[in-house]
Design an enzyme around this catalytic site. Structure first.
Site, short mmCIF file in Angstrom:
data_model
loop_
_atom_site.label_atom_id
_atom_site.label_comp_id
_atom_site.label_asym_id
_atom_site.label_seq_id
_atom_site.Cartn_x
_atom_site.Cartn_y
_atom_site.Cartn_z
N HIS A 154 15.23 45.10 57.12
CA HIS A 154 16.51 45.01 56.56
C HIS A 154 17.29 46.21 56.01
O HIS A 154 18.19 46.22 55.38
CB HIS A 154 16.44 44.00 55.08
CG HIS A 154 15.50 43.04 55.20
ND1 HIS A 154 15.67 41.72 55.79
CD2 HIS A 154 14.09 42.78 55.01
CE1 HIS A 154 14.75 40.91 55.72
NE2 HIS A 154 13.76 41.61 55.49
N SER A 275 35.36 66.31 67.82
CA SER A 275 36.54 65.64 67.73
C SER A 275 37.77 66.19 68.02
O SER A 275 37.72 67.50 68.03
CB SER A 275 36.49 65.24 66.25
OG SER A 275 37.86 64.90 65.76
N LYS A 281 33.73 67.79 63.14
CA LYS A 281 32.93 66.76 63.50
C LYS A 281 31.87 67.05 64.59
O LYS A 281 32.35 67.84 65.51
CB LYS A 281 33.76 65.61 64.06
CG LYS A 281 34.58 64.83 63.02
CD LYS A 281 33.62 64.20 61.99
CE LYS A 281 33.16 63.10 62.63
NZ LYS A 281 33.89 61.92 63.03
N GLU A 288 26.23 56.13 70.86
CA GLU A 288 27.26 54.89 70.72
C GLU A 288 27.49 54.27 72.09
O GLU A 288 27.68 52.93 72.04
CB GLU A 288 28.40 55.39 70.18
CG GLU A 288 28.32 56.04 68.65
CD GLU A 288 29.52 57.08 68.07
OE1 GLU A 288 30.44 56.41 67.60
OE2 GLU A 288 29.94 57.87 68.72
#
Ligand code: ARG
Length: 470
Positions: A154, A275, A281, A288
């Protein structure tokens, strides 16, 4: 000029050609179409439908077309698909003999043959990519030694597990993917050539011979099934989508782990992106996209199943829709496997962060309960005792360790279980997350990988066995 000008008077409308052509994508089957054509010509020779001279002329023309396809093959606007283009060119080169190439053959059995050859080869190439990723996982697992991190259920910290155990969990999932592909290839390794348009032929074709010539394990049993079956495409798309789902799960974890909140992993700069606006970043784009591509792969599978659903026997043009999803799924998974392997091979795990996260005292809660079980307390009751202590510890702000030490049924011995690094060593059961069990697992994983490498070699050899002469 179309293939059916004998039957249809008017020339096909441009809109029709634009809508129905498949050359823009099926030229990828050129090599397979060449292989299928060679086998077909040999088969025609064997059946006495072509003379030896004719066979030689056709094979020479096919050789030349193959060469041209590797270089400056001139496609014509009338080439509706790769089969039409190759036959046209063979006929241009070999003249009247060229016009015999398509004897006893239909594009229906031809395209099914080509696509099976393609699927067999490309799926086995994916198997080697899967093995490469598994090798990265097992290497990183071995390097990780006794490092541990929280195992989650979980997405809540549950019990500490060795990092090796976590990495190998993904490795075993990929092993099932590999196994599935090998079985799918076994099933699809059947030649449809000789089925003709749908019903076979009045000419003495030899489907067994051409099957063997192409390294197929068998020929079709039913000509209608042979030209209309695309189970193998749907199955391949499932196999690839399942890999996509597994990579997606790895990707999701890496995205989480590389966040400042987790901080379990730092990606190599070569496997991260920056970024365009925020200078600080460092983004886990590979992870992803591994996650994102799964949606597209699942789409290809469901799209194919929808195309197949409700098709009457036998060939229908709808089946032309089989190719693009298969090509795309193969390409996407190939890239995803390579990028994921590179990302994992070069990532730095922050073992201190992992350990600190896993050493929270409550991580050993079940060990306390199991300690009570060994003293004779029923588990449900032990669970209640320890759960009560954890609640107390949180509510009163007293360290769990103190409460355990002070508890009459637990005391100093049991408190030892809360020592950092202790809990994970106690996962000793087969397949469990502790060092002793994981050492065995590593051996078993390596052994499995060895067997799978051999299975791949075997399948590749069977596929490329030199064709029998004749
Ligand atoms: N391009 C077609 C396909 O991919 C080849 C078969 C065409 N057969 C036909 N009867 N029109 O399915």
């Amino acid at each position: 000029m179309t293939l059916w000008e004998g039957r249809l008077g008017a020339t096909t409308a441009d809109e029709v050609l634009a809508f129905t052509e498949s050359l823009t994508f099926d030229r990828r089957l050129a090599g397979d179409d060449i292989a299928g054509s060679r086998a077909h010509v040999r088969g025609l020779g064997r059946g006495g439908i072509l003379t030896e001279d004719e066979v030689a002329i056709l094979l020479a023309a096919i050789d030349r077309v193959e060469e041209e396809l590797g270089g400056d093959f001139a496609f014509q606007p009338s080439d509706e698909d790769i089969h039409t283009a190759i036959e046209r060119r063979v006929t241009e080169i070999a003249g009247d003999v060229g016009a015999k190439l398509h004897t006893g053959r239909s594009r229906n059995d031809q395209v099914a043959t080509d696509l099976r050859l393609f699927a067999r080869r490309e799926l086995l190439a994916i198997v080697s990519r899967v093995i490469e990723l598994q090798e990265v996982l097992v290497t990183r697992a071995a390097e990780a030694g006794d490092a541990y991190l929280p195992g989650y259920t979980h997405l809540q910290r549950a019990q500490p597990v060795l990092l090796a155990h976590h990495l190998l969990a993904h490795g075993w999932a990929l092993g099932r993917d590999l196994d599935r592909i090998v079985h799918s290839v076994d099933r699809l390794n059947v030649s449809p050539l000789g089925a003709g348009a749908l019903a076979g032929s009045s000419l003495p074709l030899d489907p067994d011979f051409v099957a063997e010539n192409l390294g197929f394990a068998a020929r079709f049993e039913n000509s209608m099934d042979a030209v209309s079956d695309r189970d193998f495409v749907a199955e391949a798309l499932f196999d690839l989508a399942m890999i996509g789902v597994h990579l997606s799960r790895i990707g999701e974890e890496i995205a989480l782990w590389s966040s400042e909140e987790f901080g379990f992993v730092v990606l190599d700069d070569a496997f991260a992106t920056g970024s365009s606006m925020l200078p600080q970043k460092k983004n886990p784009d590979v992870a992803e996209l591994a996650r994102g591509k799964a949606g597209r792969l699942i789409g290809h599978l469901t799209g194919m199943l929808a195309t197949l659903k409700g098709l009457p026997l036998s060939y229908n043009r709808d089946l032309q829709e089989d190719k693009e999803p298969l090509f795309d799924s193969v390409d996407q998974i190939d890239r995803a496997l390579r990028a994921t392997a590179g990302m994992l091979a070069t990532a730095s795990f922050d073992l201190d962060r992992m350990r600190a996260a896993a050493d929270g005292s409550a991580a050993a809660a079940v060990d306390l309960a199991e300690w009570l079980v060994q003293k004779g307390m029923p588990f449900r009751q032990a669970h209640g005792v320890v759960g009560g202590l954890v609640r107390d510890s949180i509510e009163r702000g007293v360290p769990l360790l103190e409460l355990v030490q002070a508890h009459p049924a637990l005391g100093a011995d049991a408190a030892g279980l809360l020592e950092p690094g202790m809990a994970v060593t106690r996962r000793t059961t087969p397949g469990g997350a502790g060092p002793a069990a994981v050492a065995v697992q590593l051996d078993r994983f390596r052994h499995r990988l060895e067997i799978d490498r051999e299975r791949l070699d075997h399948a590749l050899k069977a596929m490329t066995e030199p064709p029998p002469t004749g």
